[in-house]
Write a protein that holds these residues in place. Structure first.
Motif: not given
Length: 144
Positions: A11-16
């Motif tokens: 999930l963290l990889g989906r937002v910068p």
């Protein structure tokens, strides 16, 4: 890594960007940071001019991110947030890691952006989701 930790990393990889929380001189601080995930650790880029990275070095910090703005603007119905808690350490990233961060901001609060990097070794990981499985009803009011 547990399945929850893997899910949180995904999930963290989906937002910068996310928010880093710690304390500085006995007062709480919350600041924005850019993140990447490498080798199961979260690497953060933040503005060094405020000194927040120094307060984090060797301390236990919390880092959280979510899709609240992206989900509402894109019309997605599922909201999520993740939080990583663990010790942070100032690092010098590799060239490959610097490239993953992408372009840096030009300035922060009118000052030139001076990058500082932290590595967070997550000891506790939390994922929260809010699922909306039905279209919300819109109530109309009569105007008299």
């Amino acid at each position: 890594m547990s399945s929850e930790e893997l899910h949180a990393i995904q999930l963290l990889g989906r937002v910068p960007y996310g928010r880093l929380a710690t304390s500085m001189r006995a007062l709480p601080i919350l600041t924005v940071a850019r993140h990447i995930v490498t080798d199961g650790r979260v690497v953060l880029r933040m503005h060094g001019g405020l000194g927040y990275h120094d307060a984090c070095d060797g301390a236990v910090v919390a880092y959280g991110a979510d899709n609240h703005n992206a989900a509402t603007s894109a019309g997605s119905s599922d909201l999520w947030s993740v939080q990583f808690t663990g010790p942070a350490q100032i690092i010098e990233p590799t060239c490959a890691q610097r490239e993953l961060f992408g372009p840096a901001p030009v300035d922060v609060n009118g000052e030139p952006f001076a990058p500082a990097y932290l590595r967070l070794d997550p000891h506790f990981v939390t994922v929260h989701t809010l699922g909306f499985h039905a279209t919300p009803q819109i109530r109309q009011r009569s105007v008299i």
